[in-house]
Enzyme design. Structure first.
Site, PDB file in Angstrom:
ATOM      1  N   ARG A 202       0.830  -1.205   0.000  1.00 42.80           N
ATOM      2  CA  ARG A 202       0.000   0.000   0.000  1.00 42.80           C
ATOM      3  C   ARG A 202       0.871   1.265   0.000  1.00 42.80           C
ATOM      4  O   ARG A 202       0.508   2.269  -0.613  1.00 42.80           O
ATOM      5  CB  ARG A 202      -0.910   0.008   1.225  1.00 42.80           C
ATOM      6  CG  ARG A 202      -1.907  -1.136   1.304  1.00 42.80           C
ATOM      7  CD  ARG A 202      -3.025  -1.042   0.318  1.00 42.80           C
ATOM      8  NE  ARG A 202      -3.863   0.121   0.519  1.00 42.80           N
ATOM      9  CZ  ARG A 202      -4.923   0.400  -0.244  1.00 42.80           C
ATOM     10  NH1 ARG A 202      -5.235  -0.395  -1.256  1.00 42.80           N
ATOM     11  NH2 ARG A 202      -5.642   1.470  -0.018  1.00 42.80           N
ATOM     12  N   THR A 208      -5.169   6.795  -3.448  1.00 43.55           N
ATOM     13  CA  THR A 208      -6.141   6.467  -4.498  1.00 43.55           C
ATOM     14  C   THR A 208      -6.183   7.543  -5.579  1.00 43.55           C
ATOM     15  O   THR A 208      -6.298   7.238  -6.769  1.00 43.55           O
ATOM     16  CB  THR A 208      -7.549   6.304  -3.890  1.00 43.55           C
ATOM     17  OG1 THR A 208      -7.492   5.300  -2.882  1.00 43.55           O
ATOM     18  CG2 THR A 208      -8.552   5.886  -4.948  1.00 43.55           C
ATOM     19  N   ARG A 219       0.809   4.980  -8.255  1.00 35.99           N
ATOM     20  CA  ARG A 219      -0.300   5.809  -8.712  1.00 35.99           C
ATOM     21  C   ARG A 219       0.150   7.222  -9.097  1.00 35.99           C
ATOM     22  O   ARG A 219      -0.461   7.849  -9.963  1.00 35.99           O
ATOM     23  CB  ARG A 219      -1.385   5.852  -7.632  1.00 35.99           C
ATOM     24  CG  ARG A 219      -2.166   4.539  -7.583  1.00 35.99           C
ATOM     25  CD  ARG A 219      -3.120   4.458  -6.428  1.00 35.99           C
ATOM     26  NE  ARG A 219      -4.013   3.292  -6.554  1.00 35.99           N
ATOM     27  CZ  ARG A 219      -4.792   2.846  -5.590  1.00 35.99           C
ATOM     28  NH1 ARG A 219      -4.799   3.448  -4.411  1.00 35.99           N
ATOM     29  NH2 ARG A 219      -5.562   1.787  -5.800  1.00 35.99           N
ATOM     30  N   ASN A 229      -6.114   4.473 -11.966  1.00 36.17           N
ATOM     31  CA  ASN A 229      -4.980   4.834 -11.107  1.00 36.17           C
ATOM     32  C   ASN A 229      -3.893   3.760 -11.073  1.00 36.17           C
ATOM     33  O   ASN A 229      -3.162   3.648 -10.107  1.00 36.17           O
ATOM     34  CB  ASN A 229      -5.457   5.181  -9.697  1.00 36.17           C
ATOM     35  CG  ASN A 229      -6.261   4.071  -9.053  1.00 36.17           C
ATOM     36  OD1 ASN A 229      -6.306   2.941  -9.547  1.00 36.17           O
ATOM     37  ND2 ASN A 229      -6.898   4.371  -7.934  1.00 36.17           N
ATOM     38  N   HIS A 232      -4.602  -1.914  -8.264  1.00 36.04           N
ATOM     39  CA  HIS A 232      -5.361  -2.133  -7.031  1.00 36.04           C
ATOM     40  C   HIS A 232      -4.519  -3.006  -6.115  1.00 36.04           C
ATOM     41  O   HIS A 232      -3.755  -3.866  -6.581  1.00 36.04           O
ATOM     42  CB  HIS A 232      -6.680  -2.847  -7.339  1.00 36.04           C
ATOM     43  CG  HIS A 232      -7.339  -3.425  -6.122  1.00 36.04           C
ATOM     44  ND1 HIS A 232      -8.210  -2.704  -5.332  1.00 36.04           N
ATOM     45  CD2 HIS A 232      -7.227  -4.665  -5.553  1.00 36.04           C
ATOM     46  CE1 HIS A 232      -8.605  -3.460  -4.330  1.00 36.04           C
ATOM     47  NE2 HIS A 232      -8.043  -4.653  -4.437  1.00 36.04           N
TER      48      HIS A 232
END
Length: 270
Positions: A202, A208, A219, A229, A232
């Site tokens: 992450r 996001t 991203r 973006n 996931h």
């Protein structure tokens, strides 16, 4: 492109070519049969094969989104290179077409979230559109009433946009009975294993919203907007399990291997 190992005297003791091909058809069939026999046990998902000298070993799902595959490019490889900065191991991969049915299941939790999170946008839209329409004052309270009435419809609309982007198919354009096979978009799913895998992935993934993502994150470098973006990644171990099951990257004792099935079908037809 091969790999090799030298001993302390400088002699090559092991050589592994990047590509193996057979010199004649009979050996080709033998090699294919060997691959089919061992595809499940020695290939596919290799979770739990390495012993880590650290706590909290996790497995995170990462999915490269369809716009990375609209045309041949280095984007997918560059994104994978960015994730490699985590030091985690890739223990499973799958290139697949996300169907409308899988898209609905994968992103299903977002629809209810959108209903509450995007309600303010519905109210703003109502206020902007109607504040000068009537001879009486149209108030924020009036806009909120409309937002309460339209929030779920707006959420369903936004949800369908995501499903269409991920699958290449507008869910409203095909009968529901076709959802399990309807797809025009490719995705690449990967499993990353290692200590604190969820948090590490992450962090490298980034916010996001690509415009707010830290420089150097996936991203920030490869995202275009909130939907397109780049990739996931699972946000919790529980969601990683749920998402792996949906895309077909979960292994148990009853697993079959689509590669083995294809090879055996080919050999049986000869």
């Amino acid at each position: 492109f091969g790999d090799f190992i030298r001993d302390r005297d400088g002699h090559i003791r092991h050589f592994e070519p990047a590509v193996i091909t057979c010199p004649d058809p009979s050996l080709n069939d033998q090699h294919l049969k060997l691959l089919a026999d061992h595809a499940v046990a020695d290939g596919g998902i290799l979770e739990g094969r390495y012993e880590y000298d650290a706590p909290n070993v996790e497995c995170s799902l990462v999915m490269l989104k369809p716009d990375n595959f609209y045309r041949p490019s280095r984007r997918p490889g560059n994104i994978i290179d960015t994730f490699s900065l985590t030091g985690l191991r890739i223990v499973g991969t799958k290139l697949f077409n996300m169907t409308v049915a899988k898209g609905q299941e994968f992103y299903g939790p977002l629809e209810e979230i959108f209903a509450s999170k995007l309600k303010f946008l519905v109210a703003k839209g109502a206020m902007d559109a109607l504040k000068d329409t009537f001879d009486f004052e149209f108030t924020d309270a009036d806009a909120d009433v409309l937002a309460d009435h339209l929030a779920q419809r707006n959420a369903s609309c936004e949800f369908n946009k995501i499903v269409e982007y991920m699958t290449g198919v507008d869910p409203n354009s095909v009968d529901q009975s076709e959802w399990p096979t309807a797809s025009n978009a490719k995705c690449l799913a990967m499993l990353y294993e290692g200590p604190d895998a969820i948090a590490k992935i992450r962090e490298v993934l980034g916010s996001t919203d690509p415009s707010k993502a830290e420089p150097g994150t996936v991203r920030s470098d490869f995202g275009r907007d909130l939907m397109r973006n780049g990739a996931h990644a699972s946000d919790s171990p529980e969601n990683a399990i749920r998402e792996r099951n949906i895309v077909g990257l979960f292994k148990d004792e009853t697993d079959t291997c689509d590669v083995a099935e294809l090879i055996n079908a080919y050999l049986n037809d000869r």
